[in-house]
Design a protein around this motif. Structure first.
Motif, mmCIF file in Angstrom:
data_model
loop_
_atom_site.group_PDB
_atom_site.id
_atom_site.type_symbol
_atom_site.label_atom_id
_atom_site.label_comp_id
_atom_site.label_asym_id
_atom_site.label_seq_id
_atom_site.Cartn_x
_atom_site.Cartn_y
_atom_site.Cartn_z
ATOM 1 N N ALA A 69 7.676 -0.416 6.603
ATOM 2 C CA ALA A 69 8.770 -0.473 7.581
ATOM 3 C C ALA A 69 10.071 0.023 6.959
ATOM 4 C CB ALA A 69 8.924 -1.905 8.104
ATOM 5 N N GLU A 71 10.429 2.007 4.349
ATOM 6 C CA GLU A 71 10.332 3.451 4.085
ATOM 7 C C GLU A 71 10.592 4.261 5.354
ATOM 8 O OE1 GLU A 71 7.031 3.326 0.429
ATOM 9 O OE2 GLU A 71 6.405 3.876 2.461
ATOM 10 N N ASN A 72 10.103 3.751 6.467
ATOM 11 C CA ASN A 72 10.253 4.513 7.705
ATOM 12 C C ASN A 72 11.680 4.429 8.258
ATOM 13 O OD1 ASN A 72 7.653 5.234 7.328
ATOM 14 N ND2 ASN A 72 6.798 3.986 8.972
ATOM 15 N N ALA A 75 13.384 6.950 6.134
ATOM 16 C CA ALA A 75 13.066 8.321 6.572
ATOM 17 C C ALA A 75 13.859 8.694 7.819
ATOM 18 C CB ALA A 75 11.567 8.449 6.849
#
Lengths: 158, 158
Positions: A69, A71-72, A75
């Motif tokens: 979660a 990391e996204n 991103a």
């Protein structure tokens, strides 16, 4: 406006012909930009929700899911803003958006706020997989980054 | 189920209490996952549209905008799939999705297809800012990656 039969033309030729007759929109339609921006915010919101639910104990802590979660969010936060925050796609210029004109009249301030999210998300990437206490600690910074930007650059709902 | 007065408890204490009474959902609600996945596909679609319109000559080629679009497709394509492709959020298990069960019954095949998009997006990041011919060349790989995955893992629209 096209004067050629499509069946006799290759893709590239069509493309070149279309260039000649293009009406010159140098950027996506504002409605499409608004939808894409809302989609991106939805991606951030979904993943922040996962972390928030873990922080509140409403979802069992799972290091791998929490890291994913984070990391996204990172991103999404670090996406190139050029295609997403296009002038002319905010309140008063497009429908279905709460993006304030201040985003474009105060680009330095907006960039600072956006960088705040990038930093908070990067901190969360490091913290989320450590343990629940670390996740909770980083959650405060993440929430603050969201609300700082929303207070300054998002118009109230209706 | 909560037995404590909220006003007498700190956030952390509430969170710990809530953990004790949590109903144990170890992952997001399927509907939320579907929405998030559609949002992510919307982000990819928007940026692919920018590149496609440039390739077709329907939008003037702009190296910076093209590069930004490619970077954002790459950012979306490389998101951690753990939170996005959760088993139990596909056709037959959730509403409003075309995600086929094959995604979970054939994880290796799905991973290969997903990596195909990652690779095609990375190629586009390198090509998009070079010139329109390079963008057009990379567009074929990007389109092929989209359709390869959709043919295998996306159910037909109604």
């Amino acid at each position: 406006m096209r004067r050629f039969g499509f069946s006799t033309l290759t893709f590239v030729t069509i493309a070149l012909a279309a260039t000649a007759f293009a009406d010159g929109h140098a950027q996506p339609a504002p409605d499409d930009t608004v939808k894409a921006r809302r989609a991106l915010m939805g991606t951030i919101g979904y993943h922040t929700g996962i972390l928030g639910n873990m922080a509140k104990g409403e979802m069992p802590y799972d290091a791998a899911m929490a890291t994913a979660a984070a990391e996204n969010i990172s991103a999404a936060a670090t996406m190139n803003r050029l295609t997403i925050w296009i002038e002319g796609s905010g309140v008063g210029a497009a429908e279905g958006t709460r993006a304030k004109p201040d985003i474009w009249s105060d680009p330095a301030g907006f960039e600072t706020a956006a960088m705040g999210l990038e930093t908070a998300a990067a901190t969360m990437v490091m913290a989320a997989g450590t343990d629940l206490d670390a996740l909770r600690g980083a959650m405060q910074g993440l929430g603050a980054a969201c609300s700082t930007c929303h207070k300054a650059y998002r118009a109230p709902a209706n």
